[in-house]
Each structure stands twice: as structure tokens, then as C-alpha cells.
Design a protein around this motif. Structure first.
Motif, PDB file in Angstrom:
ATOM      1  N   LEU A 138     -32.307  41.416  12.310  1.00 40.98           N
ATOM      2  CA  LEU A 138     -31.022  41.382  11.622  1.00 40.98           C
ATOM      3  C   LEU A 138     -30.778  42.618  10.764  1.00 40.98           C
ATOM      4  O   LEU A 138     -29.653  43.110  10.675  1.00 40.98           O
ATOM      5  N   LYS A 190     -29.740  45.308  13.044  1.00 43.79           N
ATOM      6  CA  LYS A 190     -28.392  45.040  13.530  1.00 43.79           C
ATOM      7  C   LYS A 190     -27.360  45.453  12.479  1.00 43.79           C
ATOM      8  O   LYS A 190     -26.318  46.038  12.805  1.00 43.79           O
ATOM      9  N   THR A 225     -24.563  48.386  12.766  1.00 47.84           N
ATOM     10  CA  THR A 225     -23.163  48.104  12.461  1.00 47.84           C
ATOM     11  C   THR A 225     -22.608  49.152  11.505  1.00 47.84           C
ATOM     12  O   THR A 225     -21.496  49.662  11.693  1.00 47.84           O
ATOM     13  N   PHE A 250     -21.781  38.975  14.141  1.00 52.08           N
ATOM     14  CA  PHE A 250     -22.807  38.098  13.585  1.00 52.08           C
ATOM     15  C   PHE A 250     -22.393  36.641  13.727  1.00 52.08           C
ATOM     16  O   PHE A 250     -21.325  36.235  13.241  1.00 52.08           O
ATOM     17  N   GLU A 301     -26.777  33.602  12.071  1.00 50.56           N
ATOM     18  CA  GLU A 301     -27.289  34.923  11.708  1.00 50.56           C
ATOM     19  C   GLU A 301     -26.866  35.295  10.292  1.00 50.56           C
ATOM     20  O   GLU A 301     -27.646  35.884   9.534  1.00 50.56           O
ATOM     21  N   GLN A 302     -25.642  34.944   9.919  1.00 48.56           N
ATOM     22  CA  GLN A 302     -25.185  35.220   8.562  1.00 48.56           C
ATOM     23  C   GLN A 302     -26.019  34.456   7.538  1.00 48.56           C
ATOM     24  O   GLN A 302     -26.372  34.988   6.486  1.00 48.56           O
ATOM     25  N   MET A 354     -29.476  36.035   7.400  1.00 49.26           N
ATOM     26  CA  MET A 354     -29.414  37.353   6.776  1.00 49.26           C
ATOM     27  C   MET A 354     -29.365  37.218   5.254  1.00 49.26           C
ATOM     28  O   MET A 354     -30.087  37.920   4.541  1.00 49.26           O
TER      29      MET A 354
END
Length: 523
Positions: free
Chosen positions: A41, A44, A48, A286, A290-291, A294
């Protein structure tokens, strides 16, 4: 054109030392090139960032700098300007801070003149959360003088208004944007005061109320981020922003101006009719889980003791003011402010400290607990984003100006803002806040607080507990506390750091004297 939008590169951020190099397996040797490989993550989020800053938003401004050792610097012009070239990956604040806000579920205020990309950045955050660009744009709440609470949250059903016998029977047609993971309020300083109060309830408490009905605003992931825009942060706009709402802004970010060297890219976008939010690669979106993961990973990043000590030393400067009251505990800026006094005048009357060296004399207020919690969260977030195992002093210094802008207010009568080359700090608040933290760290080192901190030692001693402590040992500790108070008193000067130390010593004295009385009663 689509290829240029959808190319996602690996991030060049330096990995943490503990990450190491993974061992190759037989499966790695025979894996097909098109097989999807799981991306962590943090990587990622870095990809981003680099996609946004290199392809979506034209922003070649790297003002969040990191360096190992001294960066290369060049003096420019005859007005004291200096350009620094950092030695480690550095970042554009107008992209990084909104992205960290998205990651932690925070609240970001984007300020700057019209047409500088504030709303575009916010819309990109909404697309990253899984909504289409059209859905996000439709959910943007446009601040305007006639905006009512019903316009903002929804209206009661007309049928229920006619037939209901109590408020509990009235149904509300809630607006769809209320439960989206990314919420955008454009030009929030044009919203009427009453509607701002309803907005404050949503931002602060996570719910909205209408006709005795309550509606939660949290999305399924539980992570919601807010983005507000305004043309300035100095009270301009149709309506003044209520202080309670302004204080809920976790970070304040200045939109960057357009760099003329990137004009060709602008022409290409106009000719193609393209908008970056319509071309976000699917692999950068996301999912709700995933949020959640994270945010949990960010909160788990540790803050080492040496960083905490520098942070607590910095925070100690700002609340105390010598002429704030008579009782020692009431000698604070908040005492002066709540009584309708002028903090600047109280600071000027302080003859017990060197105002040039007293960092607290440069501000007219102290820091709230909410601001401190926000600072911790964003320091963790940028450390995690950079692939670090723990928060460093440089991580704190990088986010501190954005967190404290609008929360720690400068004292306009202080000589620093009126004399010489530093007069520019009266308008460049970000540089002022960064310099405050740097100077605090220098004072921390000069005082030797990193290896000699008697008050911290006494607090640590108490943290070990009082079970089994004899009356003789308790009396000895009381004597040590009184000796420490006497040593501070003997200096003849008083600063904010001394105020916090003295109130802590009084706390320790109370704990031990109460314990000593209890022990003596047990005999």
C-alpha cells in the motif's frame, strides 16, 4: 493520448533499510510477465503521488524537502533569496498533503487564487476512492451566499410533512454526497454562518441532523476525507469562517502557480479536451478495505523517544506569558484571550525573559490538543509514505508548517516581523513556522536536553509506580523536586519551557506528598 495518462512508474523513493532485498524463487523465474504482482500500500500511494505530480497536475514545485547533510544551495538576487537542491526525494506540497489527507481520513484546506487547480486536486482524491470523475464533480458542494442547510444535506419528504404527527415520522431525502469517502466543499468562505454550523457538525461529529432525524456520514470503509477550497486564508469571502470550523482543518495547503515552461503540456490538454481526473489508471484506485488498512498502517508507525522529546520541547514554548495572570498556573495566553485582553501587550510587558530568544513571544496563542494530535498523525503519514520504519525529526519538520498554519498565529508586534530581512515572514507563514521548529531544535541541542533532562527523569521515575516505595524514598524524591524548582527559580528568567517544567514538578510534588501522607497513616 491514453498511453501517456496510463503509464504508471515505480516510485523512486528510497526504501527503508529494514526492507532488504527479497530472495528469488523458482516461481519468480517462470512467472509470466502479465501476472499481477501485489503492490504494498505504501508503494501504491507513492506511485499515485508520482503519477499525479508528473502527469495529472502540472506542479514542478518541490517545497517539501529532505536531505542527508546540507543541501546544495545558491544565493539569488540581492534580496536574500536562496535556491536549495535537496539530496533526497522531495515533494510538491500541493499534491502530497492532499494525498496524505486522503490516506489518513483528514481534512485539508486548499487556498489560492481562482483557476490554480485546487478543485482539480480535490476531485482527483475522490476518483482515487473509487468514484467516477462525473460522480465526484456532481457531489462537489459549491459555496454561495444562498446555500441553506436543506440544500446541503437534503429535504424532508413533502408527503411526510403533510401527514406526520411527530418529527419522528418525517423522512428525509438525504443527499448522496454525504456518505461518499471524499467530500469536497468549494469556496467554503462563501457559505452563510448558519449553514457553516451544520457543516461543522458533519466535519467534527460525523453526522448530520434535520427534523429530528440523524444521518451518519461515514462511508463503508470508515475512512472519510474532506477537502475545502478558499481564495484566501485571511478572513476574505462573503462570510467569515467560524473559528470552530476553521480549527477543524487538519492541514492548509497553498496552491501553486503555473510554471510557464510547461506551456506545451497545457496546449496539448486544450487541443485534446482532456481532464486528468478522467484518466486515473485503475491500478491507482484504492478499494474501501485498502483505505482502512492504509490508515491503520499509518497509525502504527512508531514515534521514537528522541523525536517525542524534541516535539514536547517545541510545544512548551507557546502557552506561557509572564503578565497573563497572578496565580502561576493562570499565566497563559488563553487566560488573557478569554478575558478580552491583548496578548501582544502582555508579551511586551514581560521583563523576565529575552524576547528575542523566547520563541513563545513570536505567537499570540498556544496550541490545542487537536492540533497536536493532527501533527502526530501527519508526521506518521509522511514517514510511512517515505518508506521509513519510524517517524524522524525531518518528518515532523516537513509537515509541521502545514498543520500549524492558521492554528499558531504570529504576534504582529514582535520585532522579528518589523525589522530587516525577516519582515517577509509576516506574509510567509510557512517559512516562519518551519524556522520556529528549526530554532527550537537548536535550543534543544544547546541546552543538552537530549542527554540531560532532570524533569523527564523524575517523571520516568514516577511512571515506575509507587508500590513498595518507602516513606524515606518518597521524602527523598520530594526533596529532589523542590531542589529542581529552586534551581529554575535561581535563574531569574522564565520561559515557556520552564512553565511546563514547573507545573510538572508541582504535579510530581502533589503525587508524592499525597502518597507520603497515606504511608504515614498506614503505620
Amino acid at each position: 493520448m491514453a498511453d501517456r495518462w496510463h503509464k504508471v512508474s515505480e516510485s523512486p523513493t528510497t526504501p527503508s533499510a529494514s526492507a532488504g532485498v527479497s530472495q528469488l524463487t523458482a516461481e519468480d523465474l517462470f512467472r509470466e510477465p502479465d501476472v499481477d504482482i501485489h503492490v504494498p500500500l505504501d508503494e501504491k500511494l507513492r506511485r499515485t503521488y508520482y503519477w499525479i505530480v508528473n502527469r495529472a497536475v502540472i506542479s514542478p514545485y518541490y517545497d517539501v524537502e529532505f536531505s542527508t547533510g546540507a543541501p546544495v544551495s545558491f544565493p539569488l538576487g540581492d534580496a536574500g533569496a536562496e535556491l536549495t537542491l535537496p539530496t533526497e526525494p522531495s515533494f510538491s506540497s500541493n499534491v502530497l498533503l492532499p494525498l496524505l489527507t486522503f490516506a489518513v481520513g483528514g481534512k485539508c484546506l486548499l487556498i489560492g487564487g481562482p483557476g490554480r487547480g485546487k478543485t482539480t486536486v480535490a476531485v482527483l482524491m475522490g476518483v482515487l476512492a473509487g468514484s467516477s470523475a462525473e460522480e465526484v464533480r456532481r457531489g462537489v458542494q459549491q459555496g454561495q451566499p444562498q446555500l441553506t442547510i436543506s440544500d446541503l444535506v437534503g429535504i424532508p419528504l413533502p408527503r411526510d410533512l403533510v401527514h406526520a404527527e411527530s418529527l419522528a415520522e418525517i423522512g428525509i431525502a438525504w443527499r448522496d454526497w454525504l456518505t461518499r469517502p471524499v467530500k469536497i466543499i468549494d469556496e467554503y468562505n462563501r457559505i452563510p454562518t448558519k449553514t457553516q454550523s451544520a457543516l461543522l457538525t458533519m466535519v467534527a461529529e460525523g453526522y448530520v441532523e434535520s427534523h429530528d432525524q440523524m444521518h451518519r456520514t461515514a462511508p463503508p470503509s470508515g475512512v472519510e476525507s474532506w477537502f475545502f477550497t478558499a481564495n484566501d486564508d485571511a478572513g476574505g469571502g462573503t462570510f467569515p469562517v467560524i473559528q470552530a470550523l476553521r480549527d477543524r482543518m487538519d492541514v492548509t495547503v497553498q496552491a501553486a502557480s503555473f510554471n510557464s515552461r510547461f506551456f506545451d503540456e497545457l496546449v496539448a490538454r486544450v487541443e485534446a479536451g482532456e481532464k486528468p481526473e478522467e484518466h486515473v489508471p485503475a491500478e491507482l484506485v484504492f478499494a474501501p478495505d485498502e483505505q482502512s488498512r492504509m490508515r491503520a498502517a499509518i497509525r502504527a508507525v512508531p514515534v521514537p523517544a528522541q523525536v517525542r522529546r524534541r516535539l514536547e520541547f517545541f510545544l512548551s514554548h507557546f502557552e506561557f506569558v509572564q503578565a497573563g495572570g497572578r496565580r502561576f498556573e493562570y499565566r497563559t495566553k488563553d487566560t488573557v484571550t478569554t478575558a478580552g485582553g491583548r496578548v501582544a501587550e502582555a508579551i511586551e510587558a514581560n521583563s523576565g525573559a529575552d524576547l528575542a530568544a523566547d520563541l513563545g513571544a513570536q505567537s499570540i496563542n498556544g496550541l490545542s490538543v487537536r492540533a497536536l494530535q493532527t501533527l502526530i498523525v501527519y508526521a506518521k503519514a509522511i514517514a510511512w509514505f517515505r518508506g521509513r520504519d519510524a517517524v524522524g525529526v525531518d518528518d515532523v519538520g516537513a509537515v509541521l508548517p502545514f498543520v500549524l498554519r492558521g492554528k499558531l498565529l504570529p504576534n504582529p508586534t514582535h520585532a522579528r516581523f518589523d525589522v530587516g530581512a525577516e519582515r517577509e515572514l509576516a506574509t510567509d507563514l510557512m517559512s516562519w513556522l518551519a524556522d520556529l521548529f528549526a530554532e527550537s531544535c537548536r535550543q534543544f541541542d544547546a541546552l543538552g536536553r537530549g542527554h540531560h533532562d532532570p524533569v523527564r527523569d523524575l517523571l520516568t521515575q514516577l511512571d515506575g509506580g509507587l508500590d513498595g516505595l518507602s516513606a524515606v524514598d518518597a521524602s527523598r524524591r520530594i526533596t529532589e523536586i523542590e531542589a529542581r524548582v529552586r534551581a529554575i527559580s535561581a535563574t531569574g528568567k522564565l520561559y515557556g519551557r520552564d512553565f511546563d517544567d514547573l507545573t510538572s514538578l508541582k504535579y510530581l510534588h502533589q503525587r508524592y506528598t499525597a502518597y507520603l501522607r497515606w504511608v504515614e497513616r498506614q503505620r
